[in-house]
Design an enzyme around this catalytic site. Sequence first.
Site, PDB file in Angstrom:
ATOM      1  N   HIS A 181       0.988  -1.201  -0.002  1.00  3.65           N
ATOM      2  CA  HIS A 181      -0.183   0.078  -0.100  1.00  3.65           C
ATOM      3  C   HIS A 181       0.824   1.240  -0.017  1.00  3.65           C
ATOM      4  CE1 HIS A 181      -4.012  -1.788   1.882  1.00  3.65           C
ATOM      5  NE2 HIS A 181      -4.142  -1.724   0.590  1.00  3.65           N
ATOM      6  N   CYS A 278      -2.245   2.764   9.124  1.00  2.36           N
ATOM      7  CA  CYS A 278      -3.177   1.669   8.891  1.00  2.36           C
ATOM      8  C   CYS A 278      -4.454   1.660  10.087  1.00  2.36           C
ATOM      9  CB  CYS A 278      -2.484   0.298   8.949  1.00  2.36           C
ATOM     10  SG  CYS A 278      -1.410  -0.077   7.532  1.00  2.36           S
TER      11      CYS A 278
END
Length: 284
Positions: A181, A278
Amino acid sequence: MSVTAGLPAGPVAARPRATARHYVMCPPEHFAVEYSINPWMDPAAPVDAARAMRQWTELKGVYERLGHTVEVVPAEPGLPDMVFAANSATVLGGTVLGARFRAPQRAAEAEHFRRWFAARGHRELVMASRTNEAEGDFAWTGEVLLAGTGFRTDPAAHAEAQEVLGVPVVSLTLTDPRYYHLDTALFVLERGPGARIAYFPDAFSPGSRRVLRRMFPDAVLATEADASCLGLNGVSDGLNVVLPAEASGLVTRLTDLGYRPIPVDISELRKSGGGPKCCTLELH
């Protein structure tokens, strides 16, 4: 007498400044590593769920002590990665672009977060039609949305984000599966004109590195050592930078630049490839 005596001083670089933020988090009540969808995840390795909860609680407390607002979405049984709230939506100016997960194990998370946003009166709520893992792959600089692709988010989701959110989008390609990511390889230190970011160049394609150098000539470049502990999975309010404790080199660099690093222990949640960012969705 010096010829410069009595002349006005030259320009002084602006000091980093904190601004209040609004975050959304989800407790790791059902956290586990039951499958592997990134190189960090090993279902055979032991996981201490109680420790993960303590680490998450401390992270939430850090934000609150800094004066930020934190809202909590209830965790759902059977969704061990729901703690990673950054993947649930991208929210700009009241518009919510919901997620569409690539891995079937996480697909149900999107609907739980959609209902949470709808219950709070968010009328501009659009669910992605393309695979889109939200702030996992989208980073708002205050002027443009940096958008990652290569492992999770569909490149076509970048155009969809531009249409839904009404902001310019710059696509960046990730090439190292450890940095699956965008938020594992880059984060925004300061937003607005002259935005500053920190990133790990080796996580990106050659063309994306050139784009980042052009757009952010004063970026903070992370080393392999700091990137490999997910040190770039950080959260900044413009001054205070919350990041994994193991990223000691990055802590030193940020301190030298006038930021206030706040190292946190997020080691248990890192077993799923997660860090402070996250766990943290920002409502911009």
